[in-house]
Design a protein around this motif. Sequence first.
Motif, PDB file in Angstrom:
ATOM      1  N   CYS A 188       1.031  -6.398   5.473  1.00  0.00           N
ATOM      2  CA  CYS A 188      -0.044  -6.593   4.449  1.00  0.00           C
ATOM      3  C   CYS A 188       0.375  -6.157   3.075  1.00  0.00           C
ATOM      4  O   CYS A 188       1.050  -5.060   2.912  1.00  0.00           O
ATOM      5  N   SER A 191      -4.028  -6.319  -1.052  1.00  0.00           N
ATOM      6  CA  SER A 191      -5.093  -6.922  -1.829  1.00  0.00           C
ATOM      7  C   SER A 191      -5.832  -7.647  -1.026  1.00  0.00           C
ATOM      8  O   SER A 191      -6.911  -8.069  -1.461  1.00  0.00           O
ATOM      9  N   GLU A 192      -5.517  -7.660   0.294  1.00  0.00           N
ATOM     10  CA  GLU A 192      -6.548  -8.430   1.278  1.00  0.00           C
ATOM     11  C   GLU A 192      -7.730  -7.637   1.676  1.00  0.00           C
ATOM     12  O   GLU A 192      -7.933  -6.311   1.502  1.00  0.00           O
ATOM     13  N   ASP A 193      -8.755  -8.295   2.146  1.00  0.00           N
ATOM     14  CA  ASP A 193      -9.837  -7.942   2.341  1.00  0.00           C
ATOM     15  C   ASP A 193      -9.688  -7.182   3.764  1.00  0.00           C
ATOM     16  O   ASP A 193      -9.143  -7.556   4.649  1.00  0.00           O
ATOM     17  N   ARG A 197      -8.024  -8.675   7.339  1.00  0.00           N
ATOM     18  CA  ARG A 197      -6.315  -8.391   7.742  1.00  0.00           C
ATOM     19  C   ARG A 197      -5.693  -9.445   8.822  1.00  0.00           C
ATOM     20  O   ARG A 197      -4.737  -9.907   8.516  1.00  0.00           O
ATOM     21  N   LEU A 200      -5.504 -12.877   7.108  1.00  0.00           N
ATOM     22  CA  LEU A 200      -4.884 -13.042   5.655  1.00  0.00           C
ATOM     23  C   LEU A 200      -3.552 -12.313   5.649  1.00  0.00           C
ATOM     24  O   LEU A 200      -2.738 -12.634   5.196  1.00  0.00           O
ATOM     25  N   CYS A 201      -3.080 -11.342   6.527  1.00  0.00           N
ATOM     26  CA  CYS A 201      -1.751 -10.557   6.594  1.00  0.00           C
ATOM     27  C   CYS A 201      -0.748 -11.419   6.906  1.00  0.00           C
ATOM     28  O   CYS A 201      -0.936 -11.987   8.241  1.00  0.00           O
TER      29      CYS A 201
END
Length: 225
Positions: A188, A191-193, A197, A200-201
Amino acid sequence: MIAHPGRWWCSLAAWCLVSSTYAMDVEIREPFIFLSGKVTGNEQRILQAAVEEHPGITTVVLKNSSGGDARAGYATGEYIREKGLATLLSGYCRSSCSRMFLGGKTRAYSDDQPLDKTAVAFHGNYAQDGSLQQARMPALKAWIIKYSDGKANPELVEQWVNLPNRNGFAYFYHPQVPGIGPEGVMLCQGSEDAKLRKELCAKPQQGDALANGIVTTLEIAKIPR
């Protein structure tokens, strides 16, 4: 010795204070010693005093720590390895806590908290202003390789120690946790919500926690309640 019923233990040395302002929270249930909270700098000395006072301690359980003082992480990890103690994960263990965890002669996940809430997370060394301290990266990489028993994938280590945002981490979950890919690893950027994670990661395919020497077994350790 000062005994605090049900939870706290501390030596009478002047440096040893039970307040979480000065050290991680400590709970002893032999053969386990639980360390939780922020790493503030006194952890190695407090752990050493506890082990000397309670020789039945064999296992350090690292529980819900976001990290903190880098030098204390190294020193505590090295002391744990020197004494041949095991380490277990309970909940999250990030940053300098991850170095403490790698110190374990044996290292594993535990059933103390839900497995999907349990992970160890690594990143680089950062200055007070949050900037990456590039000059310290070679020593950090070498330390990780050594304390992972030579198993950490150098390419993966290179990625996580160079994360520019100190909120970024390489998370190692148990591979059986759903939603994190077959290896249970997330990279990660920070900057991800946090709630997204898993979606988005990045999920690098460079070995799971066992292959990278983060843990020495995938068997989940049981901690009596």
